[in-house]
Design an enzyme around this catalytic site. Structure first.
Site, mmCIF file in Angstrom:
data_model
loop_
_atom_site.group_PDB
_atom_site.id
_atom_site.type_symbol
_atom_site.label_atom_id
_atom_site.label_comp_id
_atom_site.label_asym_id
_atom_site.label_seq_id
_atom_site.Cartn_x
_atom_site.Cartn_y
_atom_site.Cartn_z
ATOM 1 N N SER A 12 0.682 -1.297 0.073
ATOM 2 C CA SER A 12 -0.068 -0.027 0.032
ATOM 3 C C SER A 12 0.969 1.399 -0.121
ATOM 4 O O SER A 12 0.831 2.252 -0.752
ATOM 5 C CB SER A 12 -0.936 -0.083 1.329
ATOM 6 O OG SER A 12 -0.388 -0.107 2.427
ATOM 7 N N HIS A 33 7.276 -9.537 -6.224
ATOM 8 C CA HIS A 33 7.348 -10.879 -6.613
ATOM 9 C C HIS A 33 6.287 -11.662 -7.112
ATOM 10 O O HIS A 33 6.213 -12.514 -7.788
ATOM 11 C CB HIS A 33 7.818 -11.836 -5.351
ATOM 12 C CG HIS A 33 9.201 -11.535 -5.037
ATOM 13 N ND1 HIS A 33 10.481 -11.730 -5.816
ATOM 14 C CD2 HIS A 33 9.565 -10.911 -3.800
ATOM 15 C CE1 HIS A 33 11.380 -11.567 -5.076
ATOM 16 N NE2 HIS A 33 11.271 -10.949 -3.778
ATOM 17 N N LYS A 193 6.737 3.868 17.400
ATOM 18 C CA LYS A 193 5.561 4.136 17.454
ATOM 19 C C LYS A 193 4.556 3.118 16.949
ATOM 20 O O LYS A 193 3.605 3.054 17.665
ATOM 21 C CB LYS A 193 5.045 5.471 16.542
ATOM 22 C CG LYS A 193 5.502 5.375 15.138
ATOM 23 C CD LYS A 193 4.321 4.465 14.088
ATOM 24 C CE LYS A 193 5.124 4.442 12.976
ATOM 25 N NZ LYS A 193 3.831 3.834 11.838
ATOM 26 N N ARG A 257 -2.563 -0.510 10.816
ATOM 27 C CA ARG A 257 -2.585 -2.294 11.016
ATOM 28 C C ARG A 257 -2.067 -2.364 12.459
ATOM 29 O O ARG A 257 -2.982 -3.229 12.896
ATOM 30 C CB ARG A 257 -1.596 -2.786 10.105
ATOM 31 C CG ARG A 257 -1.943 -2.727 8.776
ATOM 32 C CD ARG A 257 -0.518 -3.326 7.797
ATOM 33 N NE ARG A 257 -0.729 -2.625 6.443
ATOM 34 C CZ ARG A 257 0.362 -2.962 5.542
ATOM 35 N NH1 ARG A 257 1.350 -3.622 6.047
ATOM 36 N NH2 ARG A 257 0.195 -2.230 4.280
#
EC number: 1.1.1.94
Length: 338
Positions: A12, A33, A193, A257
């Site tokens: 992303s 890949h 972080k 995430r």
């Protein structure tokens, strides 16, 4: 001036940065890949797995061959997971025929060695195959950059001219770059972080509110600063974009995430379940281990990091870990200790 830029890593963030470069008029190639993904970039001009709503500029060329991607490049941008940096740098060194500027936009610490990403790149890429190394980091979500939300980040290098080159390469009316010469501070803030974001997500998953969120972010910043300064960073860096700025965006957004992974942990999911659910690399998990080990080595007090380490690697209950932090002996705030 139009530049040739090779982007290594079609995730992303790599895709969003490639878009910025292409929209700035540069010749951009992106390497990966996965044949199906590269074919999708070249034929459909999308990257649905990572940025499902983005239409990629048609000028961006996807490459399966690293050698084809980097040939005659003025700059090479590494945007691969931390665990792949050394391997990709070795392959780059083997196949590079010129001397591009090396830029990296990855965030983490190498497992085992605890080295920052620029240190790994400098070890693996000899001076005759690089003009310098610049770190590109700060508060940024690929999903927001892709739709031209206003974003400001930092280009850090000991070579100010190299940092200015990167600033000019990327900067436009929605993507602003500041320069910095504190590579250690910028990389440390970027990596650590993610640990605090895991904790902030876990706090949310446990059902705690804004008071707890403010506490973990503020005291988390103290931990980041302590370790960074022990490593040689300028403490002022941690109140800048790659410090408190990156911490805020990573600890407060569903785009993160690490926050999402922490949130699931707080709701009672196992680490294996969380990682399977995410389907993407959660850098904070491996960084927690590296930072905990480094804090022990440097004798730096990092109780939040230690608590998250115990949850991830020793199976401690999340709620119990939070309680133990709250029951620590009282401290003065300016002692920089929780």
């Amino acid at each position: 001036m139009k530049q040739k830029v090779a982007v290594l890593g079609p995730g992303s963030w790599g895709t969003a940065l490639a878009q910025v470069l292409a929209e700035n008029g540069h010749e951009v190639r992106i390497w990966g890949h996965n044949k199906a993904q590269i074919d999708e970039i070249n034929t459909q001009h999308t990257n649905h797995h990572y940025l499902p709503d983005l239409v990629i500029p048609e000028t961006i060329q996807g490459k399966m061959s690293l050698e084809e991607c980097i040939v005659d490049a003025d700059a090479v941008l590494f945007v691969v997971p931390t665990k792949a940096i050394r391997t990709v740098a070795q392959e780059f060194t083997e196949k590079c025929k010129n001397q591009p500027l090396i830029i990296h936009a990855s965030k983490g610490l190498e497992q085992g060695s605890h080295k920052r990403i620029s240190e790994v790149l400098l070890e693996e890429i000899p001076s005759e195959k690089r003009r310098g190394v610049v770190v590109l980091s700060g508060p940024s979500h690929a999903e927001e950059v892709a739709v031209h939300d206003i974003t400001t980040i930092t280009a850090a290098s000991e070579d100010l001219e190299a940092a200015i080159y990167v600033q000019r390469l990327f900067m436009n009316d929605y993507f602003r770059i500041y320069t910095n010469d504190d590579v250690i501070g910028v990389e440390t803030g970027a990596a650590l972080k993610n640990i605090i974001a895991l904790g902030a997500g876990a706090i949310h998953g446990l059902g705690f509110g804004d008071d707890a969120k403010a506490a973990i972010m503020t005291r988390g910043l103290a931990e980041i600063s302590r370790l960074g300064v022990a490593m040689g960073a300028n403490p002022l860096t941690f109140i800048g974009l790659s410090g408190v700025g990156d911490l805020i965006v990573t600890c407060t957004s569903v785009h993160s995430r690490n926050w999402r992974a922490g949130n699931l942990l707080g709701k009672g999911h196992s680490l294996d379940e969380v990682l399977e659910n995410m389907g993407m690399i959660v850098e904070g998990v491996s960084t927690t281990k590296a930072a905990y080990e480094l804090s022990q080595q440097l004798n730096v007090d990092m109780p939040i990091t230690e608590a998250i380490y115990k949850v991830l690697y020793e199976g401690q209950d999340v709620k119990q870990a939070a309680k133990e932090i709250m029951l620590r002996d009282g401290k003065m705030e300016n002692e920089f200790s929780v």
